[in-house]
Write an enzyme that holds these catalytic residues in place. Sequence first.
Site, PDB file in Angstrom:
ATOM      1  N   CYS A 126       0.836  -1.208   0.000  1.00  0.00           N
ATOM      2  CA  CYS A 126       0.000   0.000   0.000  1.00  0.00           C
ATOM      3  C   CYS A 126       0.871   1.258   0.000  1.00  0.00           C
ATOM      4  CB  CYS A 126      -0.905  -0.016   1.233  1.00  0.00           C
ATOM      5  SG  CYS A 126      -2.052   1.369   1.228  1.00  0.00           S
ATOM      6  N   CYS A 128       0.082   4.322   0.761  1.00  0.00           N
ATOM      7  CA  CYS A 128      -0.437   5.446   1.562  1.00  0.00           C
ATOM      8  C   CYS A 128      -0.061   5.352   3.027  1.00  0.00           C
ATOM      9  CB  CYS A 128      -1.956   5.519   1.448  1.00  0.00           C
ATOM     10  SG  CYS A 128      -2.561   5.320  -0.199  1.00  0.00           S
ATOM     11  N   CYS A 145      -1.654  -4.981  -1.440  1.00  0.00           N
ATOM     12  CA  CYS A 145      -2.971  -4.696  -2.016  1.00  0.00           C
ATOM     13  C   CYS A 145      -3.561  -5.912  -2.747  1.00  0.00           C
ATOM     14  CB  CYS A 145      -2.846  -3.523  -2.991  1.00  0.00           C
ATOM     15  SG  CYS A 145      -4.446  -2.838  -3.483  1.00  0.00           S
ATOM     16  N   CYS A 147      -5.301  -5.024   0.752  1.00  0.00           N
ATOM     17  CA  CYS A 147      -4.872  -5.247   2.130  1.00  0.00           C
ATOM     18  C   CYS A 147      -5.973  -5.958   2.941  1.00  0.00           C
ATOM     19  CB  CYS A 147      -4.531  -3.913   2.775  1.00  0.00           C
ATOM     20  SG  CYS A 147      -5.925  -2.772   2.769  1.00  0.00           S
ATOM     21  N   CYS A 156     -10.716   0.951   2.227  1.00  0.00           N
ATOM     22  CA  CYS A 156      -9.509   1.316   1.477  1.00  0.00           C
ATOM     23  C   CYS A 156      -9.182   2.757   1.844  1.00  0.00           C
ATOM     24  CB  CYS A 156      -9.753   1.186  -0.025  1.00  0.00           C
ATOM     25  SG  CYS A 156      -8.400   1.837  -1.038  1.00  0.00           S
TER      26      CYS A 156
HETATM   27 FE1  SF4 Z   1      -3.948   0.511   0.019  1.00  0.00          FE
HETATM   28 FE2  SF4 Z   1      -6.547   0.449  -0.654  1.00  0.00          FE
HETATM   29 FE3  SF4 Z   1      -4.912  -1.386  -1.656  1.00  0.00          FE
HETATM   30 FE4  SF4 Z   1      -5.573  -1.416   0.963  1.00  0.00          FE
HETATM   31  S1  SF4 Z   1      -6.935  -1.764  -0.780  1.00  0.00           S
HETATM   32  S2  SF4 Z   1      -3.532  -1.710   0.076  1.00  0.00           S
HETATM   33  S3  SF4 Z   1      -5.697   0.759   1.405  1.00  0.00           S
HETATM   34  S4  SF4 Z   1      -4.812   0.789  -2.064  1.00  0.00           S
END
Ligand code: SF4
Length: 191
Positions: A126, A128, A145, A147, A156
Amino acid sequence: MMSITTMIFPSILLLFIMIGVHVHVQSFVIAPLPLSNQNHRHSNTNPITKPTHSHATYTTKLHLKDENLTPEQREQKVEKATIAMTKFSNTYLKNTNTKLCKDLSIPAVVIKGLAEHKVSLGAPLCPCRYYEDKEKEVKEGYWNCPCVPMREEKVCHCMLFLTEDNAFAGDRTEITLEEVKEHSSKIANDS
Ligand code: SF4
Protein backbone atom coordinates in the site's frame (compact mmCIF):
# COMPACT_ATOMS: atom_id res chain seq x y z
CA MET A 1 -23.02 19.85 1.37
CA MET A 2 -19.47 18.60 1.99
CA SER A 3 -17.54 19.92 4.96
CA ILE A 4 -14.22 21.72 4.45
CA THR A 5 -12.40 18.68 5.85
CA THR A 6 -14.21 16.46 3.36
CA MET A 7 -13.26 18.74 0.48
CA ILE A 8 -9.57 19.05 1.31
CA PHE A 9 -9.03 15.37 2.15
CA PRO A 10 -8.34 14.17 -1.42
CA SER A 11 -5.70 16.88 -1.85
CA ILE A 12 -3.91 15.87 1.33
CA LEU A 13 -4.02 12.20 0.32
CA LEU A 14 -2.61 13.04 -3.11
CA LEU A 15 0.20 15.03 -1.56
CA PHE A 16 1.20 12.19 0.74
CA ILE A 17 1.09 9.58 -2.00
CA MET A 18 3.03 11.76 -4.43
CA ILE A 19 5.84 12.14 -1.91
CA GLY A 20 6.18 8.38 -2.08
CA VAL A 21 5.80 8.13 -5.87
CA HIS A 22 8.50 10.73 -6.40
CA VAL A 23 10.91 9.28 -3.88
CA HIS A 24 9.96 5.66 -4.15
CA VAL A 25 12.45 4.30 -1.67
CA GLN A 26 11.36 6.62 1.09
CA SER A 27 8.64 5.96 3.63
CA PHE A 28 5.14 7.32 3.28
CA VAL A 29 3.21 9.33 5.80
CA ILE A 30 0.02 7.76 7.10
CA ALA A 31 -2.84 9.59 5.45
CA PRO A 32 -5.92 10.51 7.48
CA LEU A 33 -8.92 8.29 6.88
CA PRO A 34 -11.89 9.49 4.84
CA LEU A 35 -14.65 10.78 7.07
CA SER A 36 -16.93 7.92 6.16
CA ASN A 37 -14.25 5.43 7.16
CA GLN A 38 -13.33 6.89 10.51
CA ASN A 39 -15.22 4.21 12.41
CA HIS A 40 -12.80 1.72 10.91
CA ARG A 41 -9.69 3.42 12.26
CA HIS A 42 -7.53 0.55 13.40
CA SER A 43 -7.00 0.37 17.09
CA ASN A 44 -5.92 -2.32 19.45
CA THR A 45 -9.58 -3.20 20.00
CA ASN A 46 -10.23 -3.85 16.32
CA PRO A 47 -10.25 -7.60 15.63
CA ILE A 48 -8.32 -7.13 12.38
CA THR A 49 -5.74 -4.76 13.84
CA LYS A 50 -2.24 -5.60 12.81
CA PRO A 51 -0.04 -6.30 15.84
CA THR A 52 2.33 -3.47 16.68
CA HIS A 53 6.05 -4.12 16.89
CA SER A 54 8.77 -2.72 19.02
CA HIS A 55 10.88 -0.19 17.10
CA ALA A 56 13.94 -2.11 18.17
CA THR A 57 12.86 -5.12 16.09
CA TYR A 58 12.94 -3.16 12.80
CA THR A 59 15.82 -2.68 10.45
CA THR A 60 15.74 0.03 7.80
CA LYS A 61 18.08 -1.55 5.24
CA LEU A 62 16.21 -2.26 2.02
CA HIS A 63 17.27 -4.75 -0.62
CA LEU A 64 15.42 -3.08 -3.44
CA LYS A 65 14.61 -5.21 -6.47
CA ASP A 66 15.28 -2.29 -8.82
CA GLU A 67 18.61 -1.13 -7.44
CA ASN A 68 20.69 -2.68 -10.26
CA LEU A 69 18.42 -1.61 -13.11
CA THR A 70 19.28 1.13 -15.57
CA PRO A 71 16.77 4.01 -15.68
CA GLU A 72 15.44 2.62 -19.00
CA GLN A 73 15.03 -0.90 -17.58
CA ARG A 74 13.28 0.50 -14.53
CA GLU A 75 10.97 2.60 -16.66
CA GLN A 76 9.97 -0.48 -18.65
CA LYS A 77 9.25 -2.42 -15.48
CA VAL A 78 7.19 0.43 -14.03
CA GLU A 79 5.21 0.61 -17.31
CA LYS A 80 4.52 -3.13 -17.13
CA ALA A 81 3.59 -2.93 -13.45
CA THR A 82 1.30 0.06 -14.10
CA ILE A 83 -0.55 -1.97 -16.75
CA ALA A 84 -0.87 -4.89 -14.32
CA MET A 85 -2.05 -2.72 -11.40
CA THR A 86 -4.58 -0.91 -13.61
CA LYS A 87 -6.04 -4.25 -14.74
CA PHE A 88 -6.07 -5.53 -11.17
CA SER A 89 -7.83 -2.37 -9.91
CA ASN A 90 -10.53 -2.53 -12.59
CA THR A 91 -11.21 -6.21 -11.91
CA TYR A 92 -11.22 -5.71 -8.14
CA LEU A 93 -13.60 -2.74 -8.40
CA LYS A 94 -16.09 -4.95 -10.22
CA ASN A 95 -15.62 -7.94 -7.93
CA THR A 96 -16.14 -5.86 -4.78
CA ASN A 97 -18.87 -3.63 -6.20
CA THR A 98 -16.87 -0.54 -5.34
CA LYS A 99 -16.38 2.74 -7.23
CA LEU A 100 -13.59 5.04 -8.22
CA CYS A 101 -13.23 8.46 -6.62
CA LYS A 102 -14.88 11.32 -8.53
CA ASP A 103 -11.44 12.87 -8.80
CA LEU A 104 -9.54 10.41 -11.02
CA SER A 105 -6.21 11.85 -9.85
CA ILE A 106 -6.70 9.84 -6.65
CA PRO A 107 -6.92 6.32 -8.18
CA ALA A 108 -4.31 7.26 -10.81
CA VAL A 109 -1.71 8.23 -8.21
CA VAL A 110 -2.53 5.24 -5.98
CA ILE A 111 -2.20 2.81 -8.92
CA LYS A 112 1.12 4.41 -9.86
CA GLY A 113 2.28 4.10 -6.24
CA LEU A 114 1.32 0.41 -6.18
CA ALA A 115 3.22 -0.13 -9.45
CA GLU A 116 6.31 1.60 -8.06
CA HIS A 117 6.25 -0.67 -5.02
CA LYS A 118 5.73 -3.73 -7.20
CA VAL A 119 8.95 -2.86 -9.03
CA SER A 120 11.04 -1.77 -6.04
CA LEU A 121 9.76 -4.30 -3.48
CA GLY A 122 8.36 -7.12 -5.61
CA ALA A 123 4.83 -6.64 -4.20
CA PRO A 124 2.13 -3.95 -4.39
CA LEU A 125 2.58 -2.68 -0.85
CA CYS A 126 0.00 0.00 0.00
CA PRO A 127 1.48 3.38 -1.01
CA CYS A 128 -0.44 5.45 1.56
CA ARG A 129 1.24 4.35 4.75
CA TYR A 130 4.43 4.82 6.70
CA TYR A 131 6.58 1.70 7.14
CA GLU A 132 9.67 1.33 9.26
CA ASP A 133 10.62 -1.86 7.40
CA LYS A 134 9.03 -2.27 3.99
CA GLU A 135 10.52 -5.71 3.30
CA LYS A 136 9.09 -7.05 6.54
CA GLU A 137 5.70 -5.56 5.66
CA VAL A 138 5.78 -7.19 2.23
CA LYS A 139 6.57 -10.57 3.79
CA GLU A 140 3.77 -10.22 6.34
CA GLY A 141 1.34 -9.39 3.54
CA TYR A 142 -1.08 -7.41 5.67
CA TRP A 143 -0.69 -4.22 3.61
CA ASN A 144 -0.14 -5.86 0.22
CA CYS A 145 -2.97 -4.70 -2.02
CA PRO A 146 -5.74 -5.64 -1.55
CA CYS A 147 -4.87 -5.25 2.13
CA VAL A 148 -6.59 -7.09 4.99
CA PRO A 149 -8.86 -4.12 5.95
CA MET A 150 -10.11 -4.01 2.34
CA ARG A 151 -10.55 -7.75 2.06
CA GLU A 152 -12.30 -8.09 5.40
CA GLU A 153 -14.17 -4.80 5.82
CA LYS A 154 -14.09 -3.06 2.44
CA VAL A 155 -12.00 -0.24 3.89
CA CYS A 156 -9.51 1.32 1.48
CA HIS A 157 -7.89 4.30 3.15
CA CYS A 158 -6.15 5.14 -0.16
CA MET A 159 -9.61 5.78 -1.65
CA LEU A 160 -8.90 3.49 -4.61
CA PHE A 161 -11.90 1.28 -3.86
CA LEU A 162 -14.84 3.27 -2.49
CA THR A 163 -18.16 1.90 -1.34
CA GLU A 164 -21.18 3.64 -2.86
CA ASP A 165 -22.05 5.42 0.39
CA ASN A 166 -18.69 7.19 0.42
CA ALA A 167 -19.04 10.94 -0.22
CA PHE A 168 -16.14 10.80 -2.71
CA ALA A 169 -17.43 7.85 -4.76
CA GLY A 170 -18.17 8.55 -8.41
CA ASP A 171 -20.01 6.40 -10.94
CA ARG A 172 -17.03 4.80 -12.60
CA THR A 173 -15.75 1.30 -11.99
CA GLU A 174 -12.97 1.43 -14.53
CA ILE A 175 -9.96 3.61 -15.23
CA THR A 176 -7.90 3.38 -18.41
CA LEU A 177 -4.14 3.06 -18.55
CA GLU A 178 -4.04 6.40 -20.39
CA GLU A 179 -5.97 8.07 -17.57
CA VAL A 180 -3.63 6.59 -14.97
CA LYS A 181 -0.61 7.91 -16.85
CA GLU A 182 -2.14 11.28 -17.65
CA HIS A 183 -3.38 12.09 -14.15
CA SER A 184 -0.37 10.73 -12.29
CA SER A 185 2.14 12.54 -14.52
CA LYS A 186 0.15 15.76 -14.27
CA ILE A 187 0.26 15.58 -10.47
CA ALA A 188 3.97 14.71 -10.59
CA ASN A 189 4.69 17.68 -12.86
CA ASP A 190 2.65 20.03 -10.67
CA SER A 191 4.30 18.95 -7.43
FE1 SF4 B 1 -3.95 0.51 0.02
FE2 SF4 B 1 -6.55 0.45 -0.65
FE3 SF4 B 1 -4.91 -1.39 -1.66
FE4 SF4 B 1 -5.57 -1.42 0.96
S1 SF4 B 1 -6.94 -1.76 -0.78
S2 SF4 B 1 -3.53 -1.71 0.08
S3 SF4 B 1 -5.70 0.76 1.41
S4 SF4 B 1 -4.81 0.79 -2.06
